[in-house]
Design a protein around this motif. Structure first.
Motif, short mmCIF file in Angstrom:
data_model
loop_
_atom_site.label_atom_id
_atom_site.label_comp_id
_atom_site.label_asym_id
_atom_site.label_seq_id
_atom_site.Cartn_x
_atom_site.Cartn_y
_atom_site.Cartn_z
N UNK A 190 35.34 44.02 46.50
CA UNK A 190 36.15 43.85 45.28
C UNK A 190 35.44 44.52 44.10
N UNK A 191 34.15 44.33 44.01
CA UNK A 191 33.39 44.96 42.92
C UNK A 191 33.44 46.48 43.01
N UNK A 192 33.32 47.01 44.21
CA UNK A 192 33.39 48.46 44.40
C UNK A 192 34.78 48.96 44.01
N UNK A 193 35.81 48.26 44.44
CA UNK A 193 37.19 48.66 44.14
C UNK A 193 37.44 48.64 42.63
N UNK A 194 36.95 47.62 41.96
CA UNK A 194 37.14 47.55 40.51
C UNK A 194 36.46 48.72 39.81
N UNK A 195 35.33 49.17 40.33
CA UNK A 195 34.63 50.31 39.73
C UNK A 195 35.29 51.64 40.10
N UNK A 196 35.67 51.81 41.35
CA UNK A 196 36.22 53.08 41.85
C UNK A 196 37.70 53.27 41.50
N UNK A 197 38.45 52.18 41.36
CA UNK A 197 39.88 52.20 41.05
C UNK A 197 40.71 53.07 42.00
N UNK A 198 40.63 52.81 43.31
CA UNK A 198 41.43 53.60 44.26
C UNK A 198 42.90 53.19 44.22
N UNK A 199 43.76 54.09 44.71
CA UNK A 199 45.18 53.78 44.82
C UNK A 199 45.48 53.00 46.09
N UNK A 200 44.69 53.25 47.14
CA UNK A 200 44.90 52.61 48.44
C UNK A 200 43.53 52.26 49.01
N UNK A 201 43.45 51.13 49.69
CA UNK A 201 42.22 50.71 50.37
C UNK A 201 42.55 50.47 51.83
N UNK B 164 38.02 39.71 56.37
CA UNK B 164 37.63 40.44 55.17
C UNK B 164 38.85 41.06 54.48
N UNK B 165 39.70 41.75 55.23
CA UNK B 165 40.88 42.37 54.66
C UNK B 165 41.81 41.39 53.97
N UNK B 166 42.20 40.31 54.65
CA UNK B 166 43.08 39.33 54.01
C UNK B 166 42.46 38.70 52.75
N UNK B 167 41.17 38.39 52.81
CA UNK B 167 40.52 37.79 51.64
C UNK B 167 40.45 38.78 50.49
N UNK B 168 40.12 40.04 50.80
CA UNK B 168 40.06 41.06 49.77
C UNK B 168 41.44 41.25 49.12
#
Length: 136
Positions: free
Chosen positions: A97-108, A122-126
């Motif tokens: 989540x921290x990485x995603x907030x920094x990187x701001x991707x459109x899709x994970x 992990x996926x469902x929790x994320x």
């Protein structure tokens, strides 16, 4: 030939598995996610593929594998938490989540589950933490 065959040994303290001298490899489900991300980039539905690995120094090898497959760059979240006991799905989801907030991707894209714990959490929790939908 099974590339994922390993001899699992219980640690002397009986609290996990012995990790010393064990060659770690990318989870096959994560490989599928990397392959799909690369396909998306080739189809021009994605502009960049960023591979993320969470783990000790040795986890850099998984980043190298993703780069060799065609990822553009990698992010290694270094932690000394034990992979079999301490680095559970919730901890990984929080770090991602921290990485995603920094990187701001459109899709994970994530592998559906690990082959060590087989948790598939992990996926469902994320997705829940990000307020995003999840597709299996």
């Amino acid at each position: 030939q099974d590339l994922y065959a390993v001899k699992v040994r219980i640690a002397a303290d009986k609290k996990g598995v012995e990790l010393a001298n064990v060659k770690m490899s990318m989870n096959p489900f994560c490989e599928i996610a990397v392959e799909e991300a690369i396909r998306m980039k080739e189809a021009k539905t994605a502009t960049e593929v960023v591979a993320v690995s969470v783990g000790p120094k040795q986890a850099q090898e998984q980043i190298r594998t993703a780069l060799a497959m065609g990822a553009d760059r990698g992010v290694h979240v270094t932690t000394d938490l034990r992979l079999d006991n301490d680095l559970q799905p919730l901890a990984v989801a929080k770090l991602l989540k921290e990485v995603i907030e920094k990187e701001a991707p459109d899709v994970v894209l994530l592998g559906k589950q690990s082959i060590d714990g087989d948790c598939a959490q992990t996926g469902p929790m994320l997705a829940a933490m990000m307020g995003w939908p999840q597709v299996w």
